[in-house]
Design an enzyme around this catalytic site. Structure first.
Site, PDB file in Angstrom:
ATOM      1  N   ARG A  37      62.075 -40.515  -6.514  1.00 30.78           N
ATOM      2  CA  ARG A  37      60.439 -40.609  -6.163  1.00 30.78           C
ATOM      3  C   ARG A  37      60.237 -39.690  -7.900  1.00 30.78           C
ATOM      4  O   ARG A  37      59.213 -40.674  -8.457  1.00 30.78           O
ATOM      5  CB  ARG A  37      59.717 -39.315  -5.059  1.00 30.78           C
ATOM      6  N   ASP A  55      60.390 -30.090  -3.373  1.00 28.00           N
ATOM      7  CA  ASP A  55      59.686 -30.244  -2.232  1.00 28.00           C
ATOM      8  C   ASP A  55      59.283 -29.483  -1.670  1.00 28.00           C
ATOM      9  O   ASP A  55      59.939 -28.546  -1.506  1.00 28.00           O
ATOM     10  CB  ASP A  55      60.824 -30.513  -0.912  1.00 28.00           C
ATOM     11  N   ASN A  81      47.636 -31.329  -6.549  1.00 25.98           N
ATOM     12  CA  ASN A  81      46.852 -32.496  -6.462  1.00 25.98           C
ATOM     13  C   ASN A  81      47.959 -32.321  -4.935  1.00 25.98           C
ATOM     14  O   ASN A  81      47.157 -32.951  -4.283  1.00 25.98           O
ATOM     15  CB  ASN A  81      47.137 -33.406  -7.222  1.00 25.98           C
ATOM     16  N   TYR A 153      44.847 -29.091   9.345  1.00 29.54           N
ATOM     17  CA  TYR A 153      44.101 -29.288   7.656  1.00 29.54           C
ATOM     18  C   TYR A 153      42.854 -28.877   7.087  1.00 29.54           C
ATOM     19  O   TYR A 153      43.024 -28.739   5.590  1.00 29.54           O
ATOM     20  CB  TYR A 153      44.503 -30.885   8.172  1.00 29.54           C
ATOM     21  N   LYS A 157      41.954 -26.934   3.817  1.00 29.21           N
ATOM     22  CA  LYS A 157      41.512 -27.116   2.513  1.00 29.21           C
ATOM     23  C   LYS A 157      39.834 -26.460   2.776  1.00 29.21           C
ATOM     24  O   LYS A 157      39.900 -26.322   1.618  1.00 29.21           O
ATOM     25  CB  LYS A 157      40.714 -28.566   3.474  1.00 29.21           C
ATOM     26  N   VAL A 184      39.742 -41.494   0.598  1.00 29.06           N
ATOM     27  CA  VAL A 184      39.513 -42.331   0.280  1.00 29.06           C
ATOM     28  C   VAL A 184      40.968 -43.450   1.070  1.00 29.06           C
ATOM     29  O   VAL A 184      41.734 -42.387   1.288  1.00 29.06           O
ATOM     30  CB  VAL A 184      39.875 -42.633  -1.554  1.00 29.06           C
ATOM     31  N   THR A 186      43.812 -43.740   0.995  1.00 22.55           N
ATOM     32  CA  THR A 186      45.247 -43.681   0.278  1.00 22.55           C
ATOM     33  C   THR A 186      46.525 -43.601   1.105  1.00 22.55           C
ATOM     34  O   THR A 186      46.023 -44.086   2.292  1.00 22.55           O
ATOM     35  CB  THR A 186      45.750 -42.353  -1.237  1.00 22.55           C
TER      36      THR A 186
END
Length: 256
Positions: A37, A55, A81, A153, A157, A184, A186
């Site tokens: 990556r 990782d 991010n 999740y 957040k 969005v 992604t």
């Protein structure tokens, strides 16, 4: 010109923010989960200022990423991010026995922050779903409760915003803020996402480098360069400290 480190920057909003900042003349260090990556990230953004590899579901590799970045530093800003989306079907355990959602979304930003020299600015990526989160340090790893990927999740957040607000309070000389980029399309957001993808990376890039008075604040939460409401528990000093102390115990690294 500023130097910025962005975690989780091989694709999606992290990659878009990196390109936006590099196009603005800034030096950007990337982060990739694997060497493969990393090669893809270098090819996608030849103007990169290096790539940290690790990782961050693993405590050892969280520390390694922080060390690689620190060795390349100092940085004017760090954008946290990196993150996982919903894991709807089952709890996935990391090599350290932690819930993967918590490890990547919450603990990694904490460990990398605590293990690096303080930058001038810190930005943490959250979500509007943080308002549905529950502050639960009785079972944050979901070892006793039935797994609920959506709730896990949202909880992660919420904890990201609490990290930002708690660190802002403890580090008054650093501008520390959180961002919800919108839903969005992604890889994380999915094809059905309805918010503006092009606007998704703008606020975090703006907070990282702008001298606009609206961007040079701390302990705030933003959506599209405007202040946004937060979950009422975010501003609890007691709960901020409980989260920071919990992360410090898990990772055996204290916030300076």
């Amino acid at each position: 010109m500023a130097r910025i480190f962005i975690t989780g920057s091989t694709d999606g909003l992290g990659s878009m923010a990196a390109r936006l900042l590099a196009d603005g003349g800034h030096e950007v260090m990337l982060h990739a989960r694997t060497a493969e990556r990393a090669d893809e990230a270098r090819a996608a953004l030849p103007a990169n200022d290096g790539v940290a590899i690790g990782d961050v579901s693993s405590l050892e590799e969280m520390r390694s990423v922080a060390e690689q970045a620190a060795d390349s530093g100092p940085f004017d800003a760090v954008i946290h991010n990196v993150g996982l989306g919903f894991q709807a079907t089952e709890r996935i355990s990391t090599v350290d026995g932690l819930a993967q959602t918590f490890a990547v979304n919450v603990l990694a930003p904490y460990v990398i922050t605590a293990s690096m020299p303080q930058p001038s600015r810190l930005i943490y990526l959250s979500s509007k779903l943080h308002r549905r989160g529950e502050f639960d340090l009785d079972d944050p790893q979901w070892t006793r409760r039935p797994w609920d990927g959506n709730q896990a999740y949202a909880d992660s957040k919420l904890l990201d915003v609490m990290l930002a607000f708690g660190i802002a309070r403890r580090w008054p000389d650093v501008l520390v803020n959180s961002v919800e980029p919108g839903w969005v399309p992604t890889k994380l957001g999915g094809a059905d996402a309805s918010d503006d993808l092009e606007a998704g990376p703008v606020t975090q890039a703006w907070l990282a480098v702008s001298n606009d008075p609206a961007a040079t604040v701390t302990g705030q939460h933003f959506f599209h360069q405007e202040l946004a409401d937060v979950h009422p528990e975010v501003r609890s000093v007691e709960k901020q400290d409980a989260l920071l102390d919990y992360c410090a115990r898990l990772a055996d690294v204290k916030l300076a």
